[in-house]
Design a protein around this motif. Structure first.
Motif, PDB file in Angstrom:
ATOM      1  N   ASP A  70      -4.305   4.064  -7.474  1.00  0.00           N
ATOM      2  CA  ASP A  70      -4.140   3.583  -6.099  1.00  0.00           C
ATOM      3  C   ASP A  70      -5.070   4.327  -5.153  1.00  0.00           C
ATOM      4  OD1 ASP A  70      -2.359   1.693  -6.765  1.00  0.00           O
ATOM      5  OD2 ASP A  70      -0.584   2.668  -5.895  1.00  0.00           O
ATOM      6  N   GLN A 115      -8.071   2.906  -2.850  1.00  0.00           N
ATOM      7  CA  GLN A 115      -8.153   3.192  -1.424  1.00  0.00           C
ATOM      8  C   GLN A 115      -9.525   3.772  -1.055  1.00  0.00           C
ATOM      9  OE1 GLN A 115      -4.926   5.702  -0.390  1.00  0.00           O
ATOM     10  NE2 GLN A 115      -4.966   5.172   1.774  1.00  0.00           N
ATOM     11  N   PHE A 144      -6.165  -2.986  -2.469  1.00  0.00           N
ATOM     12  CA  PHE A 144      -6.111  -2.240  -1.204  1.00  0.00           C
ATOM     13  C   PHE A 144      -7.052  -2.925  -0.193  1.00  0.00           C
ATOM     14  CE2 PHE A 144      -7.376   1.044   1.831  1.00  0.00           C
ATOM     15  CZ  PHE A 144      -6.129   1.536   2.198  1.00  0.00           C
ATOM     16  N   THR A 192      -3.748  -4.914   6.003  1.00  0.00           N
ATOM     17  CA  THR A 192      -4.283  -3.663   5.473  1.00  0.00           C
ATOM     18  C   THR A 192      -3.282  -3.065   4.486  1.00  0.00           C
ATOM     19  OG1 THR A 192      -3.309  -2.527   7.341  1.00  0.00           O
ATOM     20  CG2 THR A 192      -5.660  -2.998   7.476  1.00  0.00           C
ATOM     21  N   GLY A 193      -3.759  -2.050   3.760  1.00  0.00           N
ATOM     22  CA  GLY A 193      -2.868  -1.323   2.843  1.00  0.00           C
ATOM     23  C   GLY A 193      -2.763  -1.998   1.484  1.00  0.00           C
ATOM     24  N   PHE A 194      -1.789  -1.529   0.696  1.00  0.00           N
ATOM     25  CA  PHE A 194      -1.634  -2.006  -0.692  1.00  0.00           C
ATOM     26  C   PHE A 194      -0.826  -3.276  -0.749  1.00  0.00           C
ATOM     27  CE2 PHE A 194      -2.458   2.525  -1.389  1.00  0.00           C
ATOM     28  CZ  PHE A 194      -3.470   2.421  -2.335  1.00  0.00           C
ATOM     29  N   SER A 195      -1.190  -4.114  -1.710  1.00  0.00           N
ATOM     30  CA  SER A 195      -0.410  -5.329  -1.947  1.00  0.00           C
ATOM     31  C   SER A 195      -0.658  -5.771  -3.379  1.00  0.00           C
ATOM     32  CB  SER A 195      -0.835  -6.422  -0.966  1.00  0.00           C
ATOM     33  OG  SER A 195      -2.204  -6.722  -1.197  1.00  0.00           O
ATOM     34  N   ALA A 250      -8.956  -2.784   3.437  1.00  0.00           N
ATOM     35  CA  ALA A 250      -9.360  -1.951   4.588  1.00  0.00           C
ATOM     36  C   ALA A 250     -10.126  -2.820   5.591  1.00  0.00           C
ATOM     37  CB  ALA A 250     -10.249  -0.808   4.095  1.00  0.00           C
ATOM     38  N   ASN A 270      -2.729  -9.729   2.734  1.00  0.00           N
ATOM     39  CA  ASN A 270      -2.250  -8.673   3.646  1.00  0.00           C
ATOM     40  C   ASN A 270      -3.353  -8.256   4.594  1.00  0.00           C
ATOM     41  OD1 ASN A 270       0.266  -8.540   2.625  1.00  0.00           O
ATOM     42  ND2 ASN A 270       0.187  -6.312   2.299  1.00  0.00           N
TER      43      ASN A 270
END
Lengths: 465, 221
Positions: free
Chosen positions: A40, A44, A124, A109-112, A126, A107
């Motif tokens: 992860d 990122q 991820f 931003t962030g994890f999905s 951004a 999504n």
């Protein structure tokens, strides 16, 4: 078969296996978690890196190189990762090779996670609004699982190899540990049936020691019982052989004697000897029965009735003997076994009758003491010499004042029978006149403790040797 | 032959007394070690038949103390304990023979004869002197080949005289051979029996030494 070794082996192997499985699960969970974390953070980092690169290179260059294959070449530094660069208004700017056209994530931003064409992706996202760009970096979850599975395989392979080795080691240690038991068993197996010497306790592990001690204790008791049994048998044999020898001798005299008087005397001796031997055999059987210690049923008994029964059923003494049964006996109740009490009273009565001189009195009575009840019989016979009082209850003891019919078993039987009835026998010479007083004493204090004729009575025979 | 029986069983003791009596022996019966010891101290016997388990102790102890005192009397142990080890123990304690109960009366009598014969230093079952031969087993005598039957008393007197020929036996010595303790001694019995004996075996065979007793006449005279 209930095998200790097999059981221990099973327990040890199963617990070892379970511990191993638990450890493997732990490692699996831990590794999965760690791999997720590492991958992860890689996602990122990669996303941020791409975003920063995209911004420094300018959007224009990406737009120019919007050809998918070209863009893919640009992002092949890690084949496990897929990258998409979208403009914020939803236009795919660039993507790495092997990356689907669809957006990897919806999504912001962030994890999905998202399933695309049957594959699960971890993504991820951004964004940089100033550059009007959104970078999505993802990898396939399938790959991650393969990664964890490879780690686990590496762990499990030696374990499966180790299990047989471990099992063998456990089996060997068990064999080694149980060797004293085998040695003990072999020692016992080698013995003859009559070898009751104690087992050697040297070198026996302390876990088995209590068992060996118990075993030796048992041997000791069996040996003792056997010894007593042999003495009893020897004595019984002796006591039977002597009258048989007498019988045979008298029979031979009767056959060879020409004198009618001698023959008649021999025949009457034979009759007498047969009666006496019959009685002896009956007594030996009684003793064997009392010895076998069949549980005695204790009931409340009226002593008067039992004494009357004995006195009535026995043939009246041929001498001028008065038998007095004190009326107080009819209000005397004791807890006893009926058969044993009958046996004891009959023997005591017969004994009194047999030792009575030409005229005499036999008196049955009882008295209540502060400790319990005493039932007694008094005769006016010669009594028992003081030094023999302690010996007369021993088997085959015949004192100086013996009768010719005595086998030396009567008082011994009384003693055993009285014990079976939870009482004790006390013999004493009368002080007021010549004669014997035989007391059966029921102690109320010790009545709760059941006292039975135990094998200790057997030991008396041994003292004759 | 005078035998002491130490046996506490009344039927057996009576049987021995009567049974061995039929074989010409005079029997005295006691039931305890103490009485046996007293009897041996006061009277002379040719043999002892000894039971082992007695009311006041073991017959073996009686035997041991007898031998310790140097008593040479033949002892036959008569007992129900007849394991081999018991027999060995008995014989090693100084017994001359060992018979287990029950036994055959004839055999017992023969064994008693055998041990007392050995005691007298004889091996032959016959006693011979000056033409008179005594068959101890059959209670008969033969003079110069002619068999003569004797009464029990006559046989007892003759065998007493012939056991040690030449030795003079007084009237009371002979009475002791004829009667046990319980028996009433009739006066003149010895004289009567000697008289009958002389008429059967020949007048000259028994010599009377007036005031002293009787003996077998030596062969030379």
């Amino acid at each position: 078969m209930n095998s200790l070794k097999r059981k221990l082996f099973f327990i040890l192997v199963v617990t070892t296996g379970l511990i191993w499985i638990a450890a493997t699960c732990w490692i699996y969970v831990g590794t999965t978690h760690e791999v997720e974390n590492v991958l992860d953070s890689r996602l990122q980092e990669a996303a941020r890196m791409v975003l920063s690169l995209a911004s420094s290179n300018g959007i224009g260059s990406f737009q120019k190189d919007s050809d998918s294959s070209h863009a893919a070449e640009f992002l092949t530094y890690d084949r496990q990762l897929s990258c998409q660069i979208w403009s914020l208004d939803g236009r795919l700017v660039a993507r790495s090779s092997g990356t689907p056209n669809e957006s990897l994530s919806d999504n912001r931003t962030g994890f999905s996670e998202r399933t695309i064409r049957g594959e699960k992706w971890r993504v991820f996202t951004a964004e940089d609004p100033t550059k009007n760009l959104r970078v999505l970096v993802g990898d396939r979850l399938g790959l991650r699982e393969t990664f964890v599975a490879d780690i686990m395989k590496g762990l499990l392979a030696p374990m499966f190899l180790a299990i047989p080795v471990l099992a063998f080691l456990i089996w060997a240690s068990l064999n080694q540990g149980l060797r004293p038991l085998h040695a003990l068993a072999a020692d016992l197996r080698r013995r003859n049936a009559d070898d009751l010497t104690p087992v050697e306790t040297k070198g026996i592990p302390k876990e088995i020691l209590p068992m060996v001690f118990s075993l030796n204790n048992l041997f000791e008791r069996v040996r003792e019982a056997l010894r007593h049994e042999r003495h009893i048998t020897a004595f019984a044999a002796h006591e039977l052989r002597t009258p048989l020898a007498g019988l045979r001798t008298q029979a031979q005299i009767a056959m060879t004697a020409r004198d009618a008087n001698i023959r008649d005397a021999a025949l009457s001796q034979i009759l007498f000897a047969v009666d006496r031997t019959t009685r002896l055999v009956r007594q030996l059987l009684t003793i064997a029965r009392l010895d076998s210690g069949a549980a005695a049923l204790l009931t409340e008994l009226n002593v008067g009735e039992v004494v009357e029964e004995v006195v009535d059923t026995l043939p009246p003494p041929d001498r001028n003997t008065d038998v007095i049964v004190d009326p107080i006996l009819h209000s005397t109740v004791v807890t006893a076994n009926r058969d044993s009490l009958l046996l004891a009273i009959r023997n005591l009565h017969e004994n009194a009758v047999r030792h009575m001189p030409r005229r005499g009195t036999i008196r049955w009575s009882s008295e209540a003491t502060k400790d319990g009840t005493t039932v007694f019989v008094e005769d006016t016979g010669p009594g028992i010499p003081k030094e023999e009082l302690a010996l007369v209850t021993k088997r085959f003891f015949r004192g100086r004042n013996k009768s010719s019919l005595g086998s030396g078993l009567g008082l011994s039987i009384v003693d055993m029978a009285v014990r079976t009835s939870g009482a004790r026998l006390r013999l004493l010479n009368r002080e007021d006149t010549s004669g014997l007083r035989a007391e059966m004493i029921w102690d109320t204090r010790s009545a709760q403790r059941s006292s039975k004729a135990g094998p200790d009575k057997l030991s008396v025979v041994a003292e004759f040797f | 032959m005078r035998i002491l029986v130490v046996e506490d069983d009344s039927v057996l003791a009576d049987g021995l007394k009567v049974g061995l009596g039929l074989y010409g022996a005079t029997l005295d019966v006691v039931a305890t070690c103490t009485d046996g010891q007293a009897a041996l101290a006061t009277d002379e016997f040719d043999a002892v038949v000894l039971d082992l388990m007695l009311p006041d102790g073991s017959g073996l102890d009686l035997l041991t103390s007898l031998r310790a005192k140097g008593h040479r009397i033949p002892v036959l142990l008569l007992t129900a304990l007849d394991e081999v080890s018991d027999r060995i123990k008995g014989l090693d304690a100084g017994a001359d023979d060992y018979v287990g109960k029950p036994f055959d009366l004839d055999e017992l009598a023969a064994r008693v004869r055998a041990i007392s014969r050995r005691q007298q230093g004889r091996a032959s079952p016959y006693v011979s002197h000056n033409g008179v031969t005594l068959d101890v087993a059959r209670l008969t005598a033969s003079v110069d080949g002619t068999v003569i039957s004797l009464s029990r008393r006559e046989f007892a007197i003759l065998s007493a005289l012939m056991d040690r020929p030449g030795i003079v036996l007084s009237k009371s010595d002979l009475e002791a051979r004829l009667y046990g303790w319980q028996e009433e001694i009739e006066s003149n019995t010895v004289e009567v029996h000697v008289h009958k004996l002389r008429s059967k075996i020949g007048r000259s065979k028994i010599e009377t030494l007036r005031g002293i007793g009787y003996r077998m006449r030596p062969a030379s005279s």
